[in-house]
Design an enzyme around this catalytic site. Structure first.
Site, PDB file in Angstrom:
ATOM      1  N   THR A 187      13.427  32.256 -10.849  1.00  0.00           N
ATOM      2  CA  THR A 187      14.174  33.392 -10.294  1.00  0.00           C
ATOM      3  C   THR A 187      15.419  33.683 -11.109  1.00  0.00           C
ATOM      4  OG1 THR A 187      13.412  32.893  -8.069  1.00  0.00           O
ATOM      5  CG2 THR A 187      15.438  34.194  -8.232  1.00  0.00           C
TER       6      THR A 187
ATOM      7  N   ARG B 233      11.543  27.011   2.833  1.00  0.00           N
ATOM      8  CA  ARG B 233      11.054  28.294   2.291  1.00  0.00           C
ATOM      9  C   ARG B 233       9.701  28.666   2.891  1.00  0.00           C
ATOM     10  NH1 ARG B 233      11.492  27.646  -3.979  1.00  0.00           N
ATOM     11  NH2 ARG B 233      10.921  25.514  -3.446  1.00  0.00           N
ATOM     12  N   GLN B 234       9.028  27.689   3.507  1.00  0.00           N
ATOM     13  CA  GLN B 234       7.778  28.006   4.211  1.00  0.00           C
ATOM     14  C   GLN B 234       8.122  28.261   5.682  1.00  0.00           C
ATOM     15  OE1 GLN B 234       4.268  25.645   3.214  1.00  0.00           O
ATOM     16  NE2 GLN B 234       5.479  24.589   1.658  1.00  0.00           N
TER      17      GLN B 234
ATOM     18  N   ARG C   9       7.301  37.538  -6.251  1.00  0.00           N
ATOM     19  CA  ARG C   9       6.757  36.191  -6.420  1.00  0.00           C
ATOM     20  C   ARG C   9       5.246  36.292  -6.307  1.00  0.00           C
ATOM     21  NH1 ARG C   9       8.646  31.168  -6.510  1.00  0.00           N
ATOM     22  NH2 ARG C   9      10.767  31.700  -5.886  1.00  0.00           N
TER      23      ARG C   9
ATOM     24  N   LYS D 161      12.698  41.272  -6.842  1.00  0.00           N
ATOM     25  CA  LYS D 161      11.883  40.184  -7.425  1.00  0.00           C
ATOM     26  C   LYS D 161      10.506  40.174  -6.803  1.00  0.00           C
ATOM     27  CE  LYS D 161      12.320  35.773  -5.907  1.00  0.00           C
ATOM     28  NZ  LYS D 161      13.018  34.504  -5.643  1.00  0.00           N
TER      29      LYS D 161
ATOM     30  N   ASP E 278       0.811  -1.224   0.000  1.00  0.00           N
ATOM     31  CA  ASP E 278       0.000   0.000   0.000  1.00  0.00           C
ATOM     32  C   ASP E 278       0.843   1.272   0.000  1.00  0.00           C
ATOM     33  OD1 ASP E 278       1.071  -0.078   2.494  1.00  0.00           O
ATOM     34  OD2 ASP E 278      -0.822   0.015   3.592  1.00  0.00           O
TER      35      ASP E 278
ATOM     36  N   ASP F 125      17.217  38.491  -5.047  1.00  0.00           N
ATOM     37  CA  ASP F 125      16.059  39.128  -4.419  1.00  0.00           C
ATOM     38  C   ASP F 125      16.531  39.772  -3.119  1.00  0.00           C
ATOM     39  OD1 ASP F 125      16.270  36.898  -2.645  1.00  0.00           O
ATOM     40  OD2 ASP F 125      14.953  35.748  -3.952  1.00  0.00           O
TER      41      ASP F 125
ATOM     42  N   ASP G 180      22.360  32.085  -4.808  1.00  0.00           N
ATOM     43  CA  ASP G 180      21.051  31.751  -4.237  1.00  0.00           C
ATOM     44  C   ASP G 180      21.173  30.460  -3.444  1.00  0.00           C
ATOM     45  OD1 ASP G 180      18.410  32.166  -3.689  1.00  0.00           O
ATOM     46  OD2 ASP G 180      17.751  32.225  -5.772  1.00  0.00           O
TER      47      ASP G 180
HETATM   48  C1  R5P Z   1      13.675  32.450  -2.622  1.00  0.00           C
HETATM   49  O1  R5P Z   1      13.594  33.251  -1.717  1.00  0.00           O
HETATM   50  C2  R5P Z   1      14.842  31.514  -2.780  1.00  0.00           C
HETATM   51  O2  R5P Z   1      16.000  32.031  -2.219  1.00  0.00           O
HETATM   52  C3  R5P Z   1      15.047  31.162  -4.241  1.00  0.00           C
HETATM   53  O3  R5P Z   1      15.353  32.332  -4.950  1.00  0.00           O
HETATM   54  C4  R5P Z   1      13.819  30.552  -4.827  1.00  0.00           C
HETATM   55  O4  R5P Z   1      13.305  29.603  -3.970  1.00  0.00           O
HETATM   56  C5  R5P Z   1      14.091  29.921  -6.163  1.00  0.00           C
HETATM   57  O5  R5P Z   1      12.903  29.363  -6.642  1.00  0.00           O
HETATM   58  P1  R5P Z   1      12.621  29.273  -8.183  1.00  0.00           P
HETATM   59  O6  R5P Z   1      13.785  28.566  -8.812  1.00  0.00           O
HETATM   60  O7  R5P Z   1      11.337  28.487  -8.287  1.00  0.00           O
HETATM   61  O8  R5P Z   1      12.448  30.669  -8.698  1.00  0.00           O
END
Ligand code: R5P
Length: 304
Positions: free
Chosen positions: A228, A96-97, A194, A192, A37, A169, A220
């Site tokens: 991004t 990220r959350q 989102r 940036k 399952d 960003d 990043d």
């Molecule tokens: C955002 O604050 C992170 O530092 C990255 O810039 C972001 O998570 C990248 O996500 P994606 O590739 O979907 O733009």
């Protein structure tokens, strides 16, 4: 006989093998199977009593499965009375959350921290959390490593002239500033946006700082959809950037991100192996650096 063990979850066995090789130990034996399952059923096949036990698991795709697998491995191990149990999480998904972006959403990173504590991990080793403040979500010690010094060394090998470090960003300004100091070059920032109602879509509004005629280095933590850095690179090139090199620790690269990145104007993409892409055909401008020695060094500090 060494008094510690390293187990690998199924998310990044190549990285676990590299770490084990550096430590000169075999990986601990564990049978990772599933019931019909879909339920995950880890079976630890080593004597862990009174030993320090490390479990390496990245929260890459399929993220929820990998989190569950780690928690269940933790529960299996702690039932056999180890001395100490440590989760090594090269990439911590859900990071990220880290806040409620709007009312009605969870603070998922905190929930993950609680899952790990309930599974009785007494310490966490992780790399480049999206937000350093996430360390505070844990009641247990967190060894927070960074791959950026490794990536900075890789940039130096490209011998680029007239460099500028660009934060993709506003949230990435501290990272960019540190890299700019390390490379002794100026920095700039992109603004940036989102879209909360359209997941994984971003737009670059403006670039603050001088990029014309320069070799741009974007730094990043995560590349997920690629939006991004793809949009950011397009804006930078429109503003006259000579080349764009992107550094990122975690190559989540969800869905068709690598296809999208292949069609972008990025010149070099320097990533690490916190997420396993071995055995996949990737665009020629992508280079991977291993974080294995960082992890092995941290484990050595704990077991010495
Ligand atoms: C955002 O604050 C992170 O530092 C990255 O810039 C972001 O998570 C990248 O996500 P994606 O590739 O979907 O733009």
């Amino acid at each position: 006989m060494k008094n510690y063990l390293l187990f690998s979850g199924s998310s990044n066995r190549p990285l676990s093998e590299k770490v084990a090789k550096l430590l000169d130990i075999p990986l601990g034996k564990v049978d990772l199977t599933r019931f019909a399952d879909g339920e995950i059923r880890p079976w630890i096949q080593e004597d862990v009593r009174d030993k320090t036990v490390f479990v390496l698991q990245s929260f890459s795709y399929d993220m929820d499965d990998h989190i569950m697998e780690l928690c269940l491995m933790g529960d299996a191990i702690r039932r056999s009375a180890p001395k100490h149990m440590i989760a090594v999480i090269p990439y911590m998904g859900y990071a990220r959350q880290d806040k409620q972006h709007r009312s009605g959403e969870p603070v998922s990173a905190r929930v993950i921290a609680k899952f790990l504590e309930v599974s009785k991990f007494k310490e966490i080793i992780t790399i480049d959390l999206h937000n350093e403040a996430i360390v505070g979500f844990f009641q247990v010690p967190v060894m927070h490593l960074s791959a950026f010094p490794l990536l900075a060394e890789e940039v130096k090998k490209l011998h680029l002239s007239n460099m500028v470090v660009v934060a993709p960003d506003v949230g990435g300004v501290k990272r960019a500033r540190n890299l700019a100091y390390t490379l002794d070059v100026p920095m700039a920032v992109m603004e940036k946006k989102r879209f909360l109602d359209r997941h994984d879509q971003t737009e670059t509004f403006q670039i603050i700082g001088e990029v014309k005629g320069k070799s741009v280095i974007i730094i990043d933590d995560v590349i997920s959809s690629g939006s991004t850095i793809i949009n950011g690179t397009a804006s930078l090139k429109r503003e006259g950037a000579l080349s764009v090199t992107v550094l990122a620790t975690h190559a989540v690269c969800a869905g068709d991100a690598f296809d999208q990145l292949s069609r972008s104007q990025i010149d070099h993409l320097l990533l690490t192996d916190t997420i396993d892409w071995s055995g996949k055909t990737l665009p020629p401008f992508v280079t991977f650096t291993s974080v294995a020695s960082h992890i092995a060094d941290s484990i050595s500090t704990i077991i010495r």
